[in-house]
Design an enzyme around this catalytic site. Sequence first.
Site, PDB file in Angstrom:
ATOM      1  N   TYR A  58       7.262 -12.678   4.434  1.00 28.75           N
ATOM      2  CA  TYR A  58       6.006 -13.074   3.960  1.00 28.75           C
ATOM      3  C   TYR A  58       6.136 -14.466   4.230  1.00 28.75           C
ATOM      4  O   TYR A  58       6.924 -15.112   3.891  1.00 28.75           O
ATOM      5  CB  TYR A  58       5.724 -12.752   2.399  1.00 28.75           C
ATOM      6  CG  TYR A  58       4.103 -13.644   2.099  1.00 28.75           C
ATOM      7  CD1 TYR A  58       2.977 -13.205   2.665  1.00 28.75           C
ATOM      8  CD2 TYR A  58       4.213 -14.490   1.027  1.00 28.75           C
ATOM      9  CE1 TYR A  58       1.875 -13.456   2.192  1.00 28.75           C
ATOM     10  CE2 TYR A  58       3.169 -15.260   0.676  1.00 28.75           C
ATOM     11  CZ  TYR A  58       1.938 -14.683   1.446  1.00 28.75           C
ATOM     12  OH  TYR A  58       0.733 -15.401   1.113  1.00 28.75           O
ATOM     13  N   GLY A  65      -1.870 -13.703   1.897  1.00 29.42           N
ATOM     14  CA  GLY A  65      -2.767 -13.090   0.976  1.00 29.42           C
ATOM     15  C   GLY A  65      -3.056 -11.760   1.103  1.00 29.42           C
ATOM     16  O   GLY A  65      -2.140 -10.981   1.302  1.00 29.42           O
TER      17      GLY A  65
END
Length: 521
Positions: A58, A65
């Site tokens: 990530y 998001g």
Amino acid sequence: MHPRPAPVVLGPAGTTADDVLAVARRGAPVELSVRALDALAAARRVVDDLAAKPDPVYGVSTGFGALAVRHISPDLRVQLQRNIVRSHAAGMGPRVEREVVRALMFLRLKTLASGHTGVRPEVAQAMAGMLNAGITPLVHEYGSLGCSGDLAPLSHCALALMGEGDAEGPDGTVHPAADLLAAHGLAPVTLREKEGLALLNGTDGMLGMLLMACADLAALLTAADVTAALTLEALLGTDRVLAPELHAVRPHPGQAASAANMLKVLDGSGLTGHHQTGHDGLPAAPRVQDAYSVRCAPQVAGAGRDTLAHARTVAERELAAAVDNPVVIDGRVESNGNFHGAPVAYVLDFLAVAAADLGSIAERRTDRLLDKNRSHGLPAFLAGDPGVDSGLMIAQYTQAALVGELKRLAVPASADSIPSSAMQEDHVSMGWSAARKLRTAIDHLTKVLAVEMYAATRAVELRAGLTPAPATQAVLRAVRDAGVAGPGDDRFLSPDLAAAEGFVRSGRLVAAVESVTGPLS
């Protein structure tokens, strides 16, 4: 011309409130220590190693998001970082103040310097270069929900770092950011893996505004002790309620500090104590106790002082933090929720409550000075010829309007979460909004205290035959030298009130007292 402040050197361990104020308000230059540059380089090696692996990470090789499920191929990652900045630079409304943007940028740089974000050293050096050149990106009032950081405000700053968007130069004029960078010999930055996200994901805007609010409110709390003492004196009240032993039996430190300040102001007064005896031919009007707005001034201002102390504790913790998601820690990259602004948002709201109550009690004291039925011998509205003159009647209206607005500004923003990002970010802090309204509240409180000072100094001068305290006399001399007129016939009042506001805002009110008493708390 003031000399330029000494450079502020950022290392990996955070920074101080004084350093933030120096950079934000006084234009202090910023330097990165060797340790900070080493920490940046070490963390970047971790990110580069992860970026070279096929597994998605990530912020390094995924979307963001609610879009974090998509793995992004290496050939699209520069575009990914550029796009997150462009798309998140979505602020609207008026520009925020230059000092707020500088604080925001400096605090983001503080987190970069921690070595927990994974950006390259040259990205941090480019941000320091913008600060030192006096280039201030245009940041707008609306766009931050105070969770995942102050996203839109920080994005506008990162956009300028990339050479896009607009910014204000050191002369105050607005130009394309690319032109300002070129004019100062700075090159736009091309962002790589994780760097766009790292520039956006922090509580820096709300923290910067909290630190400035703490400094401003501390000064106003001392000013409020002075105006309360002036009003007590003008109303011929008693200073016996300020005795240290009375406050020792309820040991709140702020309360004791405010009472001690008021006692210092009133030392040597010839006006206090006449609540029992009358004076100047007036009949005695014995009062066992002064009204709450006078008698309880230390309790209210003291509660504000103690609330401020708590806010400073939270701010100090946040100054020592590295707020980013994900973070580089112990050789790995981990997602977290440290960007949530709740700790900062709460204290911003607490301070707005304290500011509203401090303004409210000051307005009640002012009203008492103007009411001939409660002012113990003062003319109605402190007018020269009541009836022909209206005196300070409408000055109190203005003060009351400001207090009404202060009460509305005290409604907490932090209790008003609103979901975003397709319900991925389903609970947000609204800390930026709390900070923005606190700035307005502090501005209003300054005006409210200025009106009380204006009324109290006039009232003291109307007590002919009684000698005010030496500290009060120093205030009277200084305030008249500042162009604030004394008692007399009606005149155009706005300029007087503006001069009174400037006198309080500049610190000259407290300085006048301290020239007699020595330092106040």
